[in-house]
Design an enzyme around this catalytic site. Sequence first.
Site, PDB file in Angstrom:
ATOM      1  N   CYS A 180       1.222  40.279  65.946  1.00 47.04           N
ATOM      2  CA  CYS A 180       0.288  39.591  66.856  1.00 47.04           C
ATOM      3  C   CYS A 180       0.577  39.976  68.303  1.00 47.04           C
ATOM      4  CB  CYS A 180       0.397  38.073  66.704  1.00 47.04           C
ATOM      5  SG  CYS A 180      -0.012  37.459  65.066  1.00 47.04           S
ATOM      6  N   CYS A 228       4.799  35.840  65.947  1.00 45.51           N
ATOM      7  CA  CYS A 228       4.367  36.948  65.087  1.00 45.51           C
ATOM      8  C   CYS A 228       4.440  38.281  65.834  1.00 45.51           C
ATOM      9  CB  CYS A 228       2.940  36.647  64.626  1.00 45.51           C
ATOM     10  SG  CYS A 228       2.037  38.021  63.912  1.00 45.51           S
TER      11      CYS A 228
END
Length: 107
Positions: free
Chosen positions: A34, A31
């Site tokens: 992230c 991600c």
Amino acid sequence: MSVLKITNQNFEEEVLKSDKPVLIDFFASWCGPCRMMGPIIDEIAEEVGEAIKVGKINVDENQELAMKYGVMSIPTIILIKDGKVEKTFVGVRNKSEILSAIGDVSE
């Protein structure tokens, strides 16, 4: 204090039974947002020291926990105190916003 790796196995001990508030970053290695939050979470862990615990939960490895806390999109950051969710952030957030929430529950 360093960031804890929180898993299904240590969640109850590290989070639910914690005598301190716990900031949890639900993330995945693939991600992009992230990965943007990772260094911010690391900085927060260093700044708050022993006042709270800071941990990360890999949603790919701990899907039960992600489902339990209704994590539908990542990064999701949840602040838990006394076993209860106090604050939830979804998406990339700035450090000051998260630190402000930590201050609210630490007092």
